[in-house]
Design a protein around this motif. Sequence first.
Motif, short mmCIF file in Angstrom:
data_model
loop_
_atom_site.label_atom_id
_atom_site.label_comp_id
_atom_site.label_asym_id
_atom_site.label_seq_id
_atom_site.Cartn_x
_atom_site.Cartn_y
_atom_site.Cartn_z
N PHE A 1 18.27 -10.60 7.03
CA PHE A 1 17.28 -11.35 6.26
C PHE A 1 17.94 -12.52 5.55
O PHE A 1 19.12 -12.46 5.19
N GLU A 2 17.19 -13.57 5.31
CA GLU A 2 17.65 -14.63 4.42
C GLU A 2 17.56 -14.12 2.98
O GLU A 2 16.75 -13.24 2.68
N GLU A 3 18.38 -14.67 2.11
CA GLU A 3 18.39 -14.22 0.72
C GLU A 3 17.02 -14.35 0.08
O GLU A 3 16.60 -13.51 -0.71
N ASN A 4 16.30 -15.41 0.43
CA ASN A 4 14.97 -15.63 -0.12
C ASN A 4 14.01 -14.51 0.29
O ASN A 4 13.16 -14.09 -0.50
N GLU A 5 14.16 -14.03 1.52
CA GLU A 5 13.30 -12.94 1.98
C GLU A 5 13.61 -11.66 1.23
O GLU A 5 12.69 -10.91 0.85
N VAL A 6 14.87 -11.39 1.01
CA VAL A 6 15.26 -10.20 0.24
C VAL A 6 14.70 -10.30 -1.18
O VAL A 6 14.16 -9.33 -1.72
N SER A 7 14.81 -11.49 -1.77
CA SER A 7 14.29 -11.70 -3.13
C SER A 7 12.79 -11.44 -3.19
O SER A 7 12.29 -10.81 -4.13
N GLY B 1 8.56 -5.07 -5.21
CA GLY B 1 8.80 -3.67 -5.53
C GLY B 1 9.72 -2.92 -4.59
O GLY B 1 9.92 -1.72 -4.74
N ALA B 2 10.28 -3.61 -3.59
CA ALA B 2 11.22 -2.95 -2.68
C ALA B 2 12.52 -2.65 -3.43
O ALA B 2 12.89 -3.35 -4.38
N GLU C 1 0.81 -1.21 0.00
CA GLU C 1 0.00 0.00 0.00
C GLU C 1 0.85 1.27 0.00
O GLU C 1 0.33 2.36 -0.22
N LEU C 2 2.15 1.12 0.24
CA LEU C 2 3.03 2.28 0.36
C LEU C 2 3.64 2.65 -1.00
O LEU C 2 3.77 1.82 -1.89
N ASP C 3 4.06 3.90 -1.10
CA ASP C 3 4.62 4.39 -2.36
C ASP C 3 6.05 3.90 -2.59
O ASP C 3 6.43 3.55 -3.71
N ILE C 4 6.84 3.90 -1.52
CA ILE C 4 8.26 3.54 -1.61
C ILE C 4 8.56 2.46 -0.58
O ILE C 4 8.11 2.54 0.56
N ARG C 5 9.33 1.43 -1.00
CA ARG C 5 9.76 0.38 -0.06
C ARG C 5 11.27 0.22 -0.17
O ARG C 5 11.78 0.03 -1.28
N LEU C 6 11.95 0.30 0.98
CA LEU C 6 13.40 0.22 1.00
C LEU C 6 13.84 -0.94 1.87
O LEU C 6 13.26 -1.19 2.93
N ILE C 7 14.90 -1.62 1.45
CA ILE C 7 15.44 -2.70 2.26
C ILE C 7 16.98 -2.62 2.24
O ILE C 7 17.62 -2.92 1.22
N PRO C 8 17.58 -2.17 3.33
CA PRO C 8 19.04 -2.15 3.41
C PRO C 8 19.58 -3.58 3.28
O PRO C 8 19.10 -4.50 3.94
N TYR C 9 20.59 -3.74 2.42
CA TYR C 9 21.11 -5.08 2.11
C TYR C 9 22.59 -4.96 1.79
O TYR C 9 23.00 -4.09 1.02
N GLU C 10 23.38 -5.86 2.39
CA GLU C 10 24.84 -5.74 2.23
C GLU C 10 25.32 -5.95 0.81
O GLU C 10 26.41 -5.53 0.44
N LEU C 11 24.50 -6.59 -0.04
CA LEU C 11 24.88 -6.81 -1.43
C LEU C 11 24.31 -5.77 -2.38
O LEU C 11 24.41 -5.90 -3.59
N ALA C 12 23.69 -4.72 -1.81
CA ALA C 12 23.14 -3.65 -2.64
C ALA C 12 24.27 -2.88 -3.31
O ALA C 12 25.42 -2.92 -2.88
#
Length: 248
Positions: free
Chosen positions: A205-211, A217-218, A165-176
């Motif tokens: 997070f587990e890689e699957n969760e990041v995926s 859309g994150a 429902e949100l406009d922007i979704r961000l997920i900090p990730y060491e492989l970003a």
Amino acid sequence: MQRFFVETYQIEEENHCIHVTGADVNHIKNVLRMKQGEELWISDGGTKEYRCEIEGLGDEEVLLHIIYAQEPNYELPNRIYLFQGLPKADKMELIIQKAVELGAYAIVPVETKRCVVKLDEKKAAKKTARWQQIAESAAKQSKRMLIPKIHEVMSFQDALKLAEELDIRLIPYELAKGMKETKKILNQIRPGQSVGIFIGPEGGFEENEVSQALEKGAQAITLGRRILRTETAGLAILSVLMFQLEND
């Protein structure tokens, strides 16, 4: 000066008075030991606040006289949701307190695969009530115009659904990608847009969760070359967003 929150029906602007009821009555009378004639601030949970003088102290109600009202615009122009993976011990209390101070609109406790803490329904309800009290105290201390909502503990899948429902979704990730890409993503956030930030528990997070988050859309961002603890990561990105989005 002390600050309290009331519902709009407790405010009678035409009569220049506010009726404080519930637990705040005991807090004003017996904890703070405030007296008739002392002043305090009242927020309507929206855009307006009132400077008031205590007119009467009863067992069930504190009657306030409105000195003046104003719309100070303390809130960020964006609604920021912090999706926080459940941390160990009492770290969640610190995270909530500081997230409220930094302008978060809502905090969503999330149970992910690497969470050490597992809460049954009864414990989760008790924790949520406690966390909401902490949010209210932090909102009063930091001159917030509203009390951020602490959502019930939810699964990672339910959190992703809420974030849709949100406009922007961000997920900090060491492989970003590097900081240049992260700055580009953050600079694209516009006033009025709602923003969700996903922070993993200890172990991340587990890689699957990041995926899954990326598929929904994150956008993956970096918080720098150093590895931040779970109780630091969310506060770091909230601080950056507060600095960037403040419109004064």
